[in-house]
Design a protein around this motif. Structure first.
Motif, PDB file in Angstrom:
ATOM      1  N   VAL A  97       1.662   7.466  -6.506  1.00 18.55           N
ATOM      2  CA  VAL A  97       0.726   8.581  -6.692  1.00 18.55           C
ATOM      3  C   VAL A  97       1.376   9.907  -6.279  1.00 18.55           C
ATOM      4  O   VAL A  97       1.272  10.912  -6.990  1.00 18.55           O
ATOM      5  N   SER A  98       2.071   9.909  -5.142  1.00 11.85           N
ATOM      6  CA  SER A  98       2.710  11.137  -4.665  1.00 11.85           C
ATOM      7  C   SER A  98       3.791  11.617  -5.630  1.00 11.85           C
ATOM      8  O   SER A  98       3.921  12.821  -5.882  1.00 11.85           O
ATOM      9  N   ALA A  99       4.577  10.676  -6.158  1.00 13.00           N
ATOM     10  CA  ALA A  99       5.627  11.051  -7.098  1.00 13.00           C
ATOM     11  C   ALA A  99       5.035  11.587  -8.403  1.00 13.00           C
ATOM     12  O   ALA A  99       5.560  12.542  -8.986  1.00 13.00           O
ATOM     13  N   TYR A 100       3.951  10.997  -8.842  1.00 14.76           N
ATOM     14  CA  TYR A 100       3.322  11.440 -10.103  1.00 14.76           C
ATOM     15  C   TYR A 100       2.871  12.893 -10.009  1.00 14.76           C
ATOM     16  O   TYR A 100       2.976  13.659 -10.968  1.00 14.76           O
ATOM     17  N   PHE A 101       2.377  13.273  -8.813  1.00 14.06           N
ATOM     18  CA  PHE A 101       1.883  14.643  -8.623  1.00 14.06           C
ATOM     19  C   PHE A 101       2.910  15.540  -7.916  1.00 14.06           C
ATOM     20  O   PHE A 101       2.579  16.657  -7.530  1.00 14.06           O
ATOM     21  N   TYR A 102       4.144  15.046  -7.753  1.00 17.47           N
ATOM     22  CA  TYR A 102       5.228  15.814  -7.131  1.00 17.47           C
ATOM     23  C   TYR A 102       4.838  16.332  -5.742  1.00 17.47           C
ATOM     24  O   TYR A 102       5.111  17.473  -5.378  1.00 17.47           O
ATOM     25  N   GLU A 103       4.219  15.476  -4.961  1.00 17.70           N
ATOM     26  CA  GLU A 103       3.831  15.828  -3.597  1.00 17.70           C
ATOM     27  C   GLU A 103       4.918  15.347  -2.633  1.00 17.70           C
ATOM     28  O   GLU A 103       4.971  14.176  -2.266  1.00 17.70           O
ATOM     29  N   ILE A 105       0.846  -1.201   0.000  1.00 20.11           N
ATOM     30  CA  ILE A 105       0.000   0.000   0.000  1.00 20.11           C
ATOM     31  C   ILE A 105       0.884   1.254   0.000  1.00 20.11           C
ATOM     32  O   ILE A 105       0.585   2.248  -0.678  1.00 20.11           O
ATOM     33  N   GLY A 106       1.987   1.197   0.723  1.00 23.20           N
ATOM     34  CA  GLY A 106       2.924   2.318   0.735  1.00 23.20           C
ATOM     35  C   GLY A 106       3.515   2.593  -0.626  1.00 23.20           C
ATOM     36  O   GLY A 106       3.695   3.765  -1.018  1.00 23.20           O
ATOM     37  N   ILE A 130       5.556  11.796  -0.425  1.00 20.76           N
ATOM     38  CA  ILE A 130       6.743  10.946  -0.585  1.00 20.76           C
ATOM     39  C   ILE A 130       7.267  10.523   0.784  1.00 20.76           C
ATOM     40  O   ILE A 130       7.521   9.334   1.030  1.00 20.76           O
ATOM     41  N   TRP A 131       7.396  11.473   1.696  1.00 15.61           N
ATOM     42  CA  TRP A 131       7.925  11.165   3.024  1.00 15.61           C
ATOM     43  C   TRP A 131       6.993  10.217   3.781  1.00 15.61           C
ATOM     44  O   TRP A 131       7.458   9.259   4.412  1.00 15.61           O
ATOM     45  N   VAL A 132       5.695  10.469   3.713  1.00 15.22           N
ATOM     46  CA  VAL A 132       4.730   9.613   4.411  1.00 15.22           C
ATOM     47  C   VAL A 132       4.753   8.206   3.832  1.00 15.22           C
ATOM     48  O   VAL A 132       4.745   7.205   4.571  1.00 15.22           O
ATOM     49  N   SER A 133       4.795   8.107   2.505  1.00 19.97           N
ATOM     50  CA  SER A 133       4.781   6.795   1.847  1.00 19.97           C
ATOM     51  C   SER A 133       6.028   5.983   2.200  1.00 19.97           C
ATOM     52  O   SER A 133       5.946   4.776   2.453  1.00 19.97           O
TER      53      SER A 133
END
Length: 535
Positions: free
Chosen positions: A436-442, A429-430, A446-449
């Motif tokens: 998803v975070s990398a795709y949207f540059y969040e 799940i991580g 990234i840190w949470v994942s």
């Protein structure tokens, strides 16, 4: 031949201790004066019982070597970009450093599996640590690409052999008891601690350039304070010592505006020509132009010197252990049984053997991706600095450390197969969240994942070893060799695949590939859960 498993039936053989002095790990422990210690504290038992005291000392020494292995392995990722610069190659060629390293670990694990019962383990550690320290000291000085690959192979051979011996010894020290399962988690917690410290210790000695975009012809900086490395061919002078014309507007069009030193390297003539001073310096054997800001040179050798010193010093306790044990190797290791546990058919047990090999493969490639490519991913795709990328590596390893510490206590509350299933589902799940975070540059995502990935991932391998030893087959030298060899075959090829996809398709394939591998690990874990239920 099959046997019905009982946790306290696992063979417990320790090097250097007379076999009659080794107590049943599930039985009451007696002090040297014959008084039963019962369930008193562990340190009280260490104080009273000579065998427990020796095993405790051995456990500390094994943990120290695991610290060194974790340090060395975790240093590769942050140092990877500088190693490519030192040898003058791009990402696709640089991936062979990791491939050669894991090829070496494959050789070390294979040879170590055959020699495990034939050699003195204490002396093996002494020799391996001394040689490994020397190899680590040499790596940052390898300007020749071929020499850089060769030193990584040798480094892998030495660390692969030590890793096999360590894993087998760690399982045998305390047996398949709650204490033994907790100790395995502690071992990998120590590994994780070194994995946190190594990138942090390496980061100050890296070239302080901002993010760059490597390709097949050049690495172009987007910062005036960074180094620019132009992989340009010098074909018109490839067979002579003639310098290129540096006065033309074409040849100087890409030079940085800051003070710099310009070098043309002609590998055919094995010379470096410093255009600014007309000094000729002997060097290696290809052609390229290199532009360094004068104040910005690599100090990676300092970081590797620290690693080499720690490795050499860690050999000292094993010299003491060898002298203390007196007898050296206990040859009765050959008496350890290798029968499968449980009453299931032999065919199913063999299929389960394949399944744990596949799980070892998947775990190895995921760990390699996170440990060695997450810095490259952060630098190339997210446009982070190399120092920030190294900090992400440390953050990931810190998350695995939290998982290891949690595992020390969870293994006493939950069954190993339950921990494995929950862990694999969580880190998969991580990986989805990371994609998803990398795709949207969040960056926050990234840190949470990475945290969601690292915590359960830290519990997986030691729990997997404990499950195998308690529910499937004793983890002896041969079984450890099987698990490590299957993992290293995959990790030897995996850098070529992931680096090709990241460079030729998209860096996001770092996330996509890890997600697929996470799904495979869930399948393997389900097979282990089913096996446990019906065995």
């Amino acid at each position: 031949m099959t046997t019905k498993h009982k946790a306290d039936e696992t063979s417990h053989v320790d090097e250097g201790i007379p076999l009659h002095e080794i107590p049943d790990v599930a039985s009451p422990v007696f002090s040297e004066d014959g008084t039963e210690t019962g369930d008193q504290s562990f340190f009280h038992e260490v104080r009273l019982n000579k065998t427990t005291r020796f095993n405790f000392l051995l456990s500390v020494c094994l943990s120290l070597v695991y610290f060194i292995l974790g340090w060395s392995k975790s240093q590769i990722g942050p140092a990877f970009l500088d190693l490519m610069i030192i040898s003058g190659v791009n990402l696709e060629m640089g991936s062979w450093f990791m491939t050669s390293y894991f090829f070496g670990r494959l050789i070390g694990s294979t040879v170590g599996g055959h020699l495990y019962t034939k050699m003195n383990h204490h002396l093996v550690f002494v020799a391996s640590l001394l040689l490994n320290g020397l190899v680590l000291a040499v790596i940052p000085w390898c300007a020749y690409y071929e020499l850089m690959v060769a030193t990584h192979v040798l480094n892998g051979i030495l660390e692969g052999g030590m890793n096999l011996t360590l894993t087998s010894k760690a399982v045998s020290v305390w047996g398949s008891t709650p204490r033994g399962r907790s100790y395995i988690q502690i071992m990998y917690a120590v590994f994780a601690i070194s994995g946190i410290l190594a990138p942090m210790a390496t980061a100050p000695f890296l070239l302080s350039n901002s993010s760059r975009e490597p390709n097949s012809t050049s690495w172009t900086s987007r910062s005036n304070s960074s180094m620019e490395l132009y992989m340009t061919s010098w074909t018109h002078v490839s067979n002579s010592s003639e310098k290129p014309n540096m006065t033309s507007s074409t040849s100087r069009s890409n030079l940085p505006s800051e003070p710099h030193m310009t070098l043309w390297i002609n590998r055919t003539t094995s010379k470096i020509d410093d255009v600014s001073t007309n000094n000729i310096i002997e060097h290696n054997d290809t052609s390229r132009k290199v532009i360094f800001p004068a104040e910005n040179t690599s100090k990676l050798y300092v970081a590797y010197s620290i690693s080499a010193s720690l490795t050499l010093l860690s050999a000292v306790p094993f010299v003491v252990l060898f002298l203390k044990s007196k007898r050296g190797v206990v040859t009765n290791l050959k008496n350890v049984k290798h029968d499968y546990f449980g009453n299931i058919s032999l065919m199913i047990k063999r299929l389960q053997l394949v399944n744990i090999g596949l799980f070892s493969v998947v775990f190895g490639v995921i760990g390699q991706s996170l440990g060695n490519f997450i810095t490259v991913f952060c630098v190339q795709y997210l446009n982070w600095t190399k120092v920030a990328g190294a900090m992400m590596t440390s953050f990931y390893v810190f998350a695995t450390l939290v998982g290891n510490i949690a595992g020390i206590f969870l293994v006493r509350l939950l069954k190993p197969d339950t921990i494995l299933l929950l862990s694999t589902i969580t880190y998969t799940i991580g990986f989805v969240g990371l994609s998803v975070s990398a795709y949207f540059y969040e960056d926050a995502g990234i840190w949470v994942s990475v945290c969601v990935i690292g915590v359960p991932f830290g519990m997986v391998w030691p729990t997997f070893i404990s499950w195998t030893n308690a529910n499937f087959i004793p983890v002896s030298g041969y079984i450890t060799s099987y698990l490590l060899v299957t993992a290293h075959i995959a990790t030897m090829l995996h850098p070529l695949i992931i680096s090709y996809l990241m460079e030729e398709v998209s860096p996001l394939w770092f996330c996509y590939l890890c997600t697929v591998e996470g799904c495979i690990s869930i399948f393997c874990t389900l097979m282990m859960v089913i096996y446990t239920k019906f065995s």
